[in-house]
Motif scaffolding. Structure first.
Motif, PDB file in Angstrom:
ATOM      1  N   LEU A 130       3.870   0.755 -25.774  1.00 27.93           N
ATOM      2  CA  LEU A 130       4.866   1.483 -24.979  1.00 27.93           C
ATOM      3  C   LEU A 130       4.357   2.892 -24.696  1.00 27.93           C
ATOM      4  O   LEU A 130       3.907   3.585 -25.610  1.00 27.93           O
ATOM      5  CB  LEU A 130       6.195   1.541 -25.728  1.00 27.93           C
ATOM      6  N   ILE A 131       4.445   3.292 -23.436  1.00 26.77           N
ATOM      7  CA  ILE A 131       3.943   4.611 -23.023  1.00 26.77           C
ATOM      8  C   ILE A 131       4.959   5.279 -22.105  1.00 26.77           C
ATOM      9  O   ILE A 131       5.605   4.622 -21.274  1.00 26.77           O
ATOM     10  CB  ILE A 131       2.591   4.484 -22.279  1.00 26.77           C
ATOM     11  N   PHE A 132       5.106   6.604 -22.252  1.00 24.32           N
ATOM     12  CA  PHE A 132       5.905   7.408 -21.321  1.00 24.32           C
ATOM     13  C   PHE A 132       4.936   8.042 -20.322  1.00 24.32           C
ATOM     14  O   PHE A 132       4.317   9.080 -20.617  1.00 24.32           O
ATOM     15  CB  PHE A 132       6.677   8.490 -22.070  1.00 24.32           C
ATOM     16  N   PRO A 133       4.787   7.466 -19.136  1.00 25.84           N
ATOM     17  CA  PRO A 133       3.724   7.919 -18.222  1.00 25.84           C
ATOM     18  C   PRO A 133       3.960   9.291 -17.595  1.00 25.84           C
ATOM     19  O   PRO A 133       3.030   9.866 -17.031  1.00 25.84           O
ATOM     20  CB  PRO A 133       3.695   6.827 -17.150  1.00 25.84           C
ATOM     21  N   ILE A 157       4.396  -1.500 -21.743  1.00 27.05           N
ATOM     22  CA  ILE A 157       5.709  -1.041 -21.291  1.00 27.05           C
ATOM     23  C   ILE A 157       5.584   0.412 -20.863  1.00 27.05           C
ATOM     24  O   ILE A 157       5.022   1.236 -21.590  1.00 27.05           O
ATOM     25  CB  ILE A 157       6.761  -1.158 -22.412  1.00 27.05           C
ATOM     26  N   VAL A 158       6.088   0.720 -19.677  1.00 30.64           N
ATOM     27  CA  VAL A 158       6.158   2.120 -19.243  1.00 30.64           C
ATOM     28  C   VAL A 158       7.624   2.493 -19.065  1.00 30.64           C
ATOM     29  O   VAL A 158       8.406   1.719 -18.530  1.00 30.64           O
ATOM     30  CB  VAL A 158       5.352   2.371 -17.945  1.00 30.64           C
ATOM     31  N   CYS A 159       7.977   3.692 -19.519  1.00 35.13           N
ATOM     32  CA  CYS A 159       9.380   4.103 -19.534  1.00 35.13           C
ATOM     33  C   CYS A 159       9.500   5.569 -19.157  1.00 35.13           C
ATOM     34  O   CYS A 159       8.629   6.375 -19.511  1.00 35.13           O
ATOM     35  CB  CYS A 159       9.961   3.849 -20.925  1.00 35.13           C
ATOM     36  N   ASN A 160      10.566   5.922 -18.451  1.00 31.93           N
ATOM     37  CA  ASN A 160      10.796   7.332 -18.140  1.00 31.93           C
ATOM     38  C   ASN A 160      11.202   8.086 -19.401  1.00 31.93           C
ATOM     39  O   ASN A 160      11.703   7.510 -20.365  1.00 31.93           O
ATOM     40  CB  ASN A 160      11.850   7.483 -17.046  1.00 31.93           C
ATOM     41  N   HIS A 161      10.952   9.390 -19.393  1.00 30.27           N
ATOM     42  CA  HIS A 161      11.115  10.206 -20.599  1.00 30.27           C
ATOM     43  C   HIS A 161      11.987  11.411 -20.276  1.00 30.27           C
ATOM     44  O   HIS A 161      11.576  12.302 -19.526  1.00 30.27           O
ATOM     45  CB  HIS A 161       9.734  10.656 -21.086  1.00 30.27           C
ATOM     46  N   PHE A 164       5.485  -3.862 -17.833  1.00 32.66           N
ATOM     47  CA  PHE A 164       6.944  -3.955 -17.706  1.00 32.66           C
ATOM     48  C   PHE A 164       7.511  -2.555 -17.564  1.00 32.66           C
ATOM     49  O   PHE A 164       7.496  -1.771 -18.526  1.00 32.66           O
ATOM     50  CB  PHE A 164       7.557  -4.647 -18.925  1.00 32.66           C
ATOM     51  N   PRO A 165       8.033  -2.195 -16.392  1.00 28.68           N
ATOM     52  CA  PRO A 165       8.691  -0.891 -16.234  1.00 28.68           C
ATOM     53  C   PRO A 165      10.103  -0.942 -16.837  1.00 28.68           C
ATOM     54  O   PRO A 165      10.843  -1.905 -16.625  1.00 28.68           O
ATOM     55  CB  PRO A 165       8.746  -0.693 -14.719  1.00 28.68           C
ATOM     56  N   ILE A 166      10.447   0.086 -17.589  1.00 29.26           N
ATOM     57  CA  ILE A 166      11.791   0.221 -18.149  1.00 29.26           C
ATOM     58  C   ILE A 166      12.359   1.570 -17.719  1.00 29.26           C
ATOM     59  O   ILE A 166      11.687   2.599 -17.833  1.00 29.26           O
ATOM     60  CB  ILE A 166      11.781   0.102 -19.685  1.00 29.26           C
ATOM     61  N   ARG A 182       5.610   3.551 -10.207  1.00 28.46           N
ATOM     62  CA  ARG A 182       6.438   4.757 -10.219  1.00 28.46           C
ATOM     63  C   ARG A 182       7.545   4.662  -9.171  1.00 28.46           C
ATOM     64  O   ARG A 182       8.701   5.025  -9.432  1.00 28.46           O
ATOM     65  CB  ARG A 182       5.596   6.001  -9.971  1.00 28.46           C
ATOM     66  N   GLN A 183       7.204   4.185  -7.977  1.00 23.13           N
ATOM     67  CA  GLN A 183       8.198   4.096  -6.917  1.00 23.13           C
ATOM     68  C   GLN A 183       9.312   3.114  -7.275  1.00 23.13           C
ATOM     69  O   GLN A 183      10.500   3.373  -7.029  1.00 23.13           O
ATOM     70  CB  GLN A 183       7.540   3.673  -5.600  1.00 23.13           C
ATOM     71  N   ALA A 184       8.936   1.981  -7.880  1.00 20.26           N
ATOM     72  CA  ALA A 184       9.939   0.999  -8.302  1.00 20.26           C
ATOM     73  C   ALA A 184      10.878   1.605  -9.347  1.00 20.26           C
ATOM     74  O   ALA A 184      12.099   1.397  -9.303  1.00 20.26           O
ATOM     75  CB  ALA A 184       9.250  -0.247  -8.854  1.00 20.26           C
ATOM     76  N   MET A 185      10.310   2.366 -10.283  1.00 18.32           N
ATOM     77  CA  MET A 185      11.126   2.988 -11.316  1.00 18.32           C
ATOM     78  C   MET A 185      11.994   4.113 -10.747  1.00 18.32           C
ATOM     79  O   MET A 185      13.162   4.260 -11.131  1.00 18.32           O
ATOM     80  CB  MET A 185      10.231   3.526 -12.434  1.00 18.32           C
ATOM     81  N   ALA A 186      11.435   4.884  -9.824  1.00 21.32           N
ATOM     82  CA  ALA A 186      12.204   5.969  -9.204  1.00 21.32           C
ATOM     83  C   ALA A 186      13.366   5.416  -8.403  1.00 21.32           C
ATOM     84  O   ALA A 186      14.477   5.975  -8.423  1.00 21.32           O
ATOM     85  CB  ALA A 186      11.292   6.816  -8.313  1.00 21.32           C
ATOM     86  N   ASP A 187      13.140   4.307  -7.695  1.00 25.65           N
ATOM     87  CA  ASP A 187      14.222   3.676  -6.930  1.00 25.65           C
ATOM     88  C   ASP A 187      15.326   3.172  -7.860  1.00 25.65           C
ATOM     89  O   ASP A 187      16.520   3.337  -7.579  1.00 25.65           O
ATOM     90  CB  ASP A 187      13.672   2.512  -6.103  1.00 25.65           C
ATOM     91  N   ALA A 188      14.918   2.555  -8.972  1.00 29.39           N
ATOM     92  CA  ALA A 188      15.905   2.060  -9.939  1.00 29.39           C
ATOM     93  C   ALA A 188      16.679   3.218 -10.561  1.00 29.39           C
ATOM     94  O   ALA A 188      17.907   3.136 -10.746  1.00 29.39           O
ATOM     95  CB  ALA A 188      15.208   1.240 -11.019  1.00 29.39           C
ATOM     96  N   PHE A 189      15.979   4.313 -10.876  1.00 29.19           N
ATOM     97  CA  PHE A 189      16.625   5.483 -11.461  1.00 29.19           C
ATOM     98  C   PHE A 189      17.661   6.072 -10.500  1.00 29.19           C
ATOM     99  O   PHE A 189      18.782   6.409 -10.891  1.00 29.19           O
ATOM    100  CB  PHE A 189      15.564   6.527 -11.808  1.00 29.19           C
ATOM    101  N   ALA A 190      17.275   6.173  -9.221  1.00 30.82           N
ATOM    102  CA  ALA A 190      18.192   6.708  -8.210  1.00 30.82           C
ATOM    103  C   ALA A 190      19.414   5.801  -8.048  1.00 30.82           C
ATOM    104  O   ALA A 190      20.547   6.280  -7.907  1.00 30.82           O
ATOM    105  CB  ALA A 190      17.460   6.858  -6.876  1.00 30.82           C
TER     106      ALA A 190
END
Length: 302
Positions: free
Chosen positions: A170-173, A96-100, A202-204, A251-259
Motif C-alpha cells: 500500500l502506497i500514498f502516491p 494499492i494506491v490511496c489518497n492521503h 487497486f486505487p482506493i 490519478r484522474q480516476a481517483m480524482a474523479d471519484a474523490f470529486a
C-alpha cells in the motif's frame, strides 16, 4: 490552612474547567482528540511490540497493528462505509494506491487492508521509538525520499519480494498529507513498482473529512467516512516508458471519484436539511445503491 483550602479548590476546579473547555471550545476539543489519537498509537505500539517480537519481523504482525487501530473509530464516533470491497478478493500480489489527507487515514487503511499487505512509509518513521519498532516488526517497508538511488533500489527489491512472497503493498502516491479539494500530483514510485512486478493496481479513495475534521480550522467531531475501492488497473505488458501515462490515468480516476464523493456528501447534507414549504423548490437528489459494508460505530459524541 486557608492556602490548603484554596489549593484543594483549584485542584477541583481544574478538571471541571477542562471538561467545560472540551465541551464548548472547538480548538481545545480538537487538540484533546488529536493528543488522544497519538497517545493511543504510542501506547498500543509499546504494548504490542514485545508480542510481535516473538514472531520476529513479519507481515503477519500487521494483524496486531490493525486490531490496535480499529477501536479508534468507535471512540471518535466515526462511521465507516466501504464500497467495492469485492475488488480485493483476489489471491495474487498487487499494489494499492490511496489518497492521503491526515493521520486519520490510518483508520480508513485498517478497514480495507487485506492479509499479507504492508505499507511503504518514509524512513523517518522508523526512528520514532516504539512506534517505529512496531512498524519495522510488522514488515512495513521504509524508503528514503531524499535519496533517489536508494529509493529506486528499495522499489526494485520490493518488486522481487512481492512476486516471491505473494505480498500486497500500500502506497500514498501524493507523498504527503493533503486536505485540499483536489489531489496533489502523484509520485511515480508506486507505478514503477507495479510495472516492475507486473502486478495490478487497486486505487482506493477516502472521502473528504471536511464535515468532521480539519487541522486548519481545528475541528474534530464525529461523522461518516466513505472508502471506495475502484476496479483494478492491469500492468501486464507495460514497461517503464508507460509509467507516466499509467500514473496520470490512475490519478484522474481517483480524482474523479474523490470529486464525486465530495459532491455526494454535499447532496447528503442538503437532504438532511428541513424540507422547504410546498412550492418553494425541488428537493435534493439522493444517491442510489448501498455500500458493500457499513458499520455503525457511533461512540462518544462531538
Amino acid at each position: 490552612m486557608m492556602e490548603v483550602v484554596l489549593l484543594h479548590g483549584l485542584l477541583l476546579l481544574l478538571p471541571l474547567a477542562a471538561l467545560l473547555l472540551y465541551r464548548y471550545n472547538a480548538t481545545f476539543h480538537y487538540f484533546c482528540k488529536v493528543a488522544f489519537f497519538n497517545c493511543w498509537i504510542v501506547a498500543m505500539a509499546t504494548l504490542l511490540s514485545p508480542f510481535a517480537a516473538l514472531r520476529g519481523r513479519s507481515v503477519e504482525n500487521m494483524k496486531l497493528l490493525r486490531a490496535a487501530i480499529l477501536p479508534l473509530k468507535r471512540f471518535y464516533g466515526i462511521k465507516m462505509q466501504v464500497w467495492g470491497s469485492e475488488h480485493l478478493n483476489i489471491k495474487e500480489p498487487y499494489v494499492i494506491v490511496c489518497n492521503h489527507q491526515a493521520s486519520l487515514d490510518l483508520m480508513g487503511m485498517v478497514e480495507v487492508i487485506p492479509d499479507r499487505c504492508v505499507p511503504i512509509a518514509k524512513k523517518e518513521l522508523m526512528y520514532m521509538g516504539t512506534v517505529g519498532w512496531a512498524c519495522w516488526l510488522s514488515g512495513i517497508i521504509f524508503i528514503d525520499r531524499h535519496k533517489r538511488e536508494d529509493a529506486i533500489d528499495v522499489i526494485s527489491q520490493t518488486a522481487r519480494t512481492m512476486r516471491r512472497e505473494n505480498l500486497r503493498v500500500l502506497i500514498f502516491p501524493e507523498g504527503t498529507r493533503n486536505q485540499d479539494k483536489s489531489m496533489l500530483p502523484f509520485k511515480r514510485g508506486a507505478f514503477h513498482l507495479a510495472v516492475q512486478a507486473q502486478v495490478p493496481i487497486f486505487p482506493i479513495v477516502i472521502s473528504p473529512y471536511w464535515d468532521f475534521f480539519s487541522s486548519k480550522d481545528k475541528k474534530f467531531t464525529s461523522g461518516t467516512c466513505t472508502i471506495r475501492i475502484l476496479p483494478k488497473v492491469e500492468t501486464q505488458g507495460l514497461s517503464a516508458k508507460d509509467v507516466p501515462e499509467l500514473t496520470e490515468t490512475v490519478r484522474q480516476a481517483m480524482a474523479d471519484a474523490f470529486a464525486e464523493m465530495a459532491a455526494d456528501h454535499c447532496g447528503d447534507q442538503r437532504a438532511e436539511q428541513p424540507p422547504l414549504p410546498r412550492g418553494a423548490g425541488a428537493g435534493a437528489g439522493r444517491r442510489t445503491g448501498s455500500p458493500q459494508r457499513e458499520e455503525d460505530t457511533t461512540g462518544t459524541s462531538n
